[in-house]
Scaffold this motif. Structure first.
Motif, short mmCIF file in Angstrom:
data_model
loop_
_atom_site.label_atom_id
_atom_site.label_comp_id
_atom_site.label_asym_id
_atom_site.label_seq_id
_atom_site.Cartn_x
_atom_site.Cartn_y
_atom_site.Cartn_z
N GLU A 167 36.69 39.32 39.27
CA GLU A 167 37.99 39.96 39.46
C GLU A 167 38.92 39.69 38.27
N ALA A 168 38.83 38.51 37.71
CA ALA A 168 39.68 38.16 36.59
C ALA A 168 39.40 39.04 35.37
N PHE A 169 38.19 39.58 35.30
CA PHE A 169 37.79 40.43 34.18
C PHE A 169 37.72 41.89 34.55
N GLY A 170 38.18 42.22 35.76
CA GLY A 170 38.21 43.62 36.20
C GLY A 170 36.88 44.15 36.68
N ALA A 171 35.96 43.29 37.01
CA ALA A 171 34.65 43.72 37.50
C ALA A 171 34.63 43.67 39.02
N ALA A 172 33.93 44.60 39.62
CA ALA A 172 33.79 44.58 41.08
C ALA A 172 32.72 43.56 41.44
N GLU A 173 32.96 42.86 42.54
CA GLU A 173 31.98 41.85 42.95
C GLU A 173 31.16 42.34 44.09
N ARG A 221 35.32 35.08 39.68
CA ARG A 221 35.54 35.26 38.24
C ARG A 221 35.49 36.72 37.82
#
Length: 81
Positions: A75-81, A73
């Motif tokens: 990635e869908a918001f542009g956050a690194a996991e 999820r």
């Protein structure tokens, strides 16, 4: 169920305070113009009483993992996991 009392618009303007007292006591009132109903005045729904900050304490719970996104999820918001 008893029918709501009906008042003509001229009666309403002459007896507005009394009619509001009926509504405040829980009655519904129909307002008519030339014999045709045009409005229904109803009492407000129950009030939510929030007296101060923290008045909902103990009634709301937040999961321990509230800050964690499910896998993929971020990635869908542009956050690194």
């Amino acid at each position: 169920m008893e029918a709501a009392p009906q008042y003509d618009v001229h009666e309403v303007s002459a007896h507005f305070s009394e009619i509001l007292e009926l509504v405040a006591a829980g009655e519904e009132v129909i307002i008519s113009k030339a014999g045709e109903p045009v409005a229904k005045v109803i009492p407000p729904k129950g009030k939510v009483r929030r007296t101060a900050r923290g008045s909902l304490r103990g009634r709301i719970t937040v999961a321990d993992d509230v800050d964690e996104l499910p896998e993929g999820r971020g990635e869908a918001f542009g956050a690194a996991e």
